[in-house]
Structures are given as structure tokens and as C-alpha cells.
Design a protein around this motif. Sequence first.
Motif, mmCIF file in Angstrom:
data_model
loop_
_atom_site.group_PDB
_atom_site.id
_atom_site.type_symbol
_atom_site.label_atom_id
_atom_site.label_comp_id
_atom_site.label_asym_id
_atom_site.label_seq_id
_atom_site.Cartn_x
_atom_site.Cartn_y
_atom_site.Cartn_z
ATOM 1 N N HIS A 37 8.237 15.784 17.956
ATOM 2 C CA HIS A 37 8.621 17.183 18.210
ATOM 3 C C HIS A 37 7.515 18.125 17.736
ATOM 4 O O HIS A 37 6.554 17.698 17.092
ATOM 5 C CB HIS A 37 9.920 17.522 17.451
ATOM 6 C CG HIS A 37 11.129 16.876 18.046
ATOM 7 N ND1 HIS A 37 12.017 17.545 18.847
ATOM 8 C CD2 HIS A 37 11.574 15.591 17.968
ATOM 9 C CE1 HIS A 37 12.966 16.706 19.247
ATOM 10 N NE2 HIS A 37 12.723 15.506 18.719
ATOM 11 N N CYS A 38 7.691 19.420 18.050
ATOM 12 C CA CYS A 38 6.831 20.474 17.502
ATOM 13 C C CYS A 38 7.715 21.524 16.863
ATOM 14 O O CYS A 38 8.851 21.736 17.280
ATOM 15 C CB CYS A 38 5.999 21.149 18.590
ATOM 16 S SG CYS A 38 4.918 20.042 19.497
ATOM 17 N N GLU A 41 6.834 22.904 23.973
ATOM 18 C CA GLU A 41 6.969 21.692 23.153
ATOM 19 C C GLU A 41 7.106 20.415 23.976
ATOM 20 O O GLU A 41 6.472 19.410 23.693
ATOM 21 C CB GLU A 41 8.188 21.842 22.221
ATOM 22 C CG GLU A 41 8.406 20.649 21.307
ATOM 23 C CD GLU A 41 9.657 20.764 20.465
ATOM 24 O OE1 GLU A 41 10.380 21.779 20.603
ATOM 25 O OE2 GLU A 41 9.928 19.837 19.675
ATOM 26 N N HIS A 71 12.897 16.650 23.891
ATOM 27 C CA HIS A 71 13.174 17.626 24.962
ATOM 28 C C HIS A 71 12.773 17.086 26.339
ATOM 29 O O HIS A 71 12.647 15.888 26.513
ATOM 30 C CB HIS A 71 12.526 18.970 24.617
ATOM 31 C CG HIS A 71 12.810 19.391 23.206
ATOM 32 N ND1 HIS A 71 13.988 19.966 22.838
ATOM 33 C CD2 HIS A 71 12.077 19.222 22.052
ATOM 34 C CE1 HIS A 71 13.978 20.173 21.515
ATOM 35 N NE2 HIS A 71 12.844 19.729 21.027
HETATM 36 ZN ZN LIG Z 1 12.014 19.702 19.143
#
Ligand SMILES: [Zn+2]
Length: 397
Positions: free
Chosen positions: A264-265, A147, A127
Motif C-alpha cells: 500500500h501507500c 496508490e 486497491h
Molecule cells: Zn491502501
Amino acid sequence: MTNRTTKLTLSILVLICLAILALSLTGVLPSGDGAGTSGSSQTSAGEPAAGTTGSASASQATTAPLVTGPLPVETGEPEPTPALGLRRWPAHSCLPVVRQPDLSAYIGKADETKPLQGITVILDAGHGGHDGGTSCADSSGRTLIVEKDVTLAVSLQAQKILTDYGATVYMTRSGDDWLSVYNRIAQTGKWILDRFIAELPGRGYSGEAVAGLLPQLEAMIAINSDAADSGGRGLMLGVGASADARLLLDIQNQYPDVVLISLHCNAYAGDSAVSGLQVYYLTNESKYSKEIEYVQYSNSADNPPAYTLYDDTSRQELAMQLRDSILNQFPELKFTGENDLLAGDYAILREMNLVSALVEMGFVTSPDDRRILLDPDCQRRIAQGVADAVINYYCGQ
Ligand SMILES: [Zn+2]
């Protein structure tokens, strides 16, 4: 030996000597010391020619190009369309082996100061910019975590640690920028393609067959969009691989000394008790079964064949090392559900043929995970886990 035979033998020898001399002067034959042909501005091995600077000129001075012909690319047709509706490219490369790094040299070197010298790690912080990824707010609507901030913070920490271990680190983003996933795929694709093209002359090939890929990747970078109708996906079609996409993926297949890790989260709005780490990787079969689903929905008979030359074993190994090394730093991040190692059909794993994995570092919806994900020292320890995973992947037995 008669006098006449001796004269004839001598004449032949003289002719051979003259021919060799002529070929040497025209540069057809390499000179014996490897420092280039006579009469050029090249200097002795390892020294850049006068007036040039930098490491690129040093390597040019040491190796005279020995191009003998264009890189041959196989254009064979795949098998007829099977009942399921999607053909597969043959499970071998359409290119000859141009580079084959000796990874066995890394085994057992984990304790050295620079164990990853010669290895490249591509870190992809998920992101960025207007795309915050997932987030979590408290009951009053105040944002607790975003995130994109966590993925960048951990990536920057991992960059430092991996660089200290001798790795070359390539970041798809190092600031709060929005880059489409296909832009990231094209950037890294171009980064590898540039190196491949530079290596071709040293292996005797000219690069006409692959040169057409560069403008396609540059267009994807410029368009910077994931929308299917934007042109931003370029030669990457989602379902099946065109001959050009196969070529690009086969080039990347020759870079086992490069790994890609996407950070990522996760989020699970239904239950804040769900927490922990999950790592995704892609296999040939997991990808093919997804493609079959898409083909059935789209009802299209003319999809290009599926790509079949991903390194399943290495991808699974990297994913496993990431899970184990991060959990070694943070046992608290043990996933509370059933599976923490999963096959996933993400574009960043699918559209590049590098050994790769996508790490969901924890759930932004879990208070326990949030405490870890937001704390700078904990972020550094997750980054240490990522770096340890790369060392274990290359240097483990
Ligand atoms: Zn993500």
C-alpha cells in the motif's frame, strides 16, 4: 519338539499365510513396493497410468491412498465469558498436524540460485479498479499519483524477482481489477484449502470435516463485497471467530512455508514533510484489545470467541525484514515519524492465519516519496527489497 506340536505349529503358520494372502488380494494391506495393489491399472512408481497426463496423475500413481478415517476436529467449548466480554478459543489447533514443512532446510541457503524453491509468496497489490486508494493532486487539481498503480507496479516487479528465486507467487490481483478485501481473503483461503484437502488422503484422513468450508469461500468470492450486510464477509465475522472460521485459520496455521505481503501507500494531507516507509503486522494481543473495544461498543454478549493462534514472533520477524530490506535499497525511505514497525488490525492480516505484513511503501503526499514511488527503476528496487526480505526471513539464521 513333539510330532504333534510340530503339526500344530505348521497348521497355524499355513493359516497365517492364507490370511495374509487374502488381505493382500483385497487391498487391505499395502504391497511392499509402494506401487499400488495388484490387478490395478497403476504402473511402476513415478509413471502416470496409460491415458492420463500431467503431474497430478504422476503423483497419484506413486501413492496409494491409505485413508483410515475422517480428519478429527476438536469442537471443545472455550472458557466462560470473562469480565471484558469476549472469550478466547484455546491457544492450540483444533486439528492434528497434517503437514509440517521443514523450514530449517532453508537456513543458510540465501546465496543459492533458487533459495526459495518450495516457498509460496502471496502478493496483495492494494486497491484496484474503481478503488484507487489514496492519491495526490497539485494545486490545479491535476492528479500526480494514484496508490493502486504503484501497488500493482511494485507487486508485478516483485513477482518476477521472487519467481526467479524459485518461489511460487500467487497474486491476489495482477491487473487493474477491483476485488474486495474479503474476496482476496477468500481466494487465498481457498487456494490453501484446496491444497490441504489434496494432502489429506496421503496422511490417512478423509476430508468431510473441512469440505463445508469450500462453498463458503466460493460464496465470498462470488459476492465480492466488503459491506458488512452484503454477505461478502462470509464466515469471517470481524469480531471473534466461529467454529468454521477457527477451523479455516487452524488449517492455514499449517502453512508456514507461505507468506502474505500486502502493498500500500500512505497519505498525510496535513504535512508534506511526513515521509517514509511503515510496516504493519498483527499480534494476538493487538487484535484481542481491538475486539474488546468493538464488543463494548456493540454491547453484544454472544460474540463468538476470539481466535488466539497467530504466530506473533514470525509475523514480527517478517515485518522487520521487510522494513530493513526495503530501507537497505532506499535509505531515503526512512520514516520521519516515530514508529516504522506497528501493530495494525487490518482484515487482510486478521482474517488469514498466514505469516503476513502490510507495507506502506511511502507517502503520496510527500514530494520526495512520490519521486521514488512513481519511478519504474525505484519501483523495481522496492520490489527487490520485498524479495530480499523473504529470503532473509527464510534463509537467515
Ligand atoms: Zn491502501
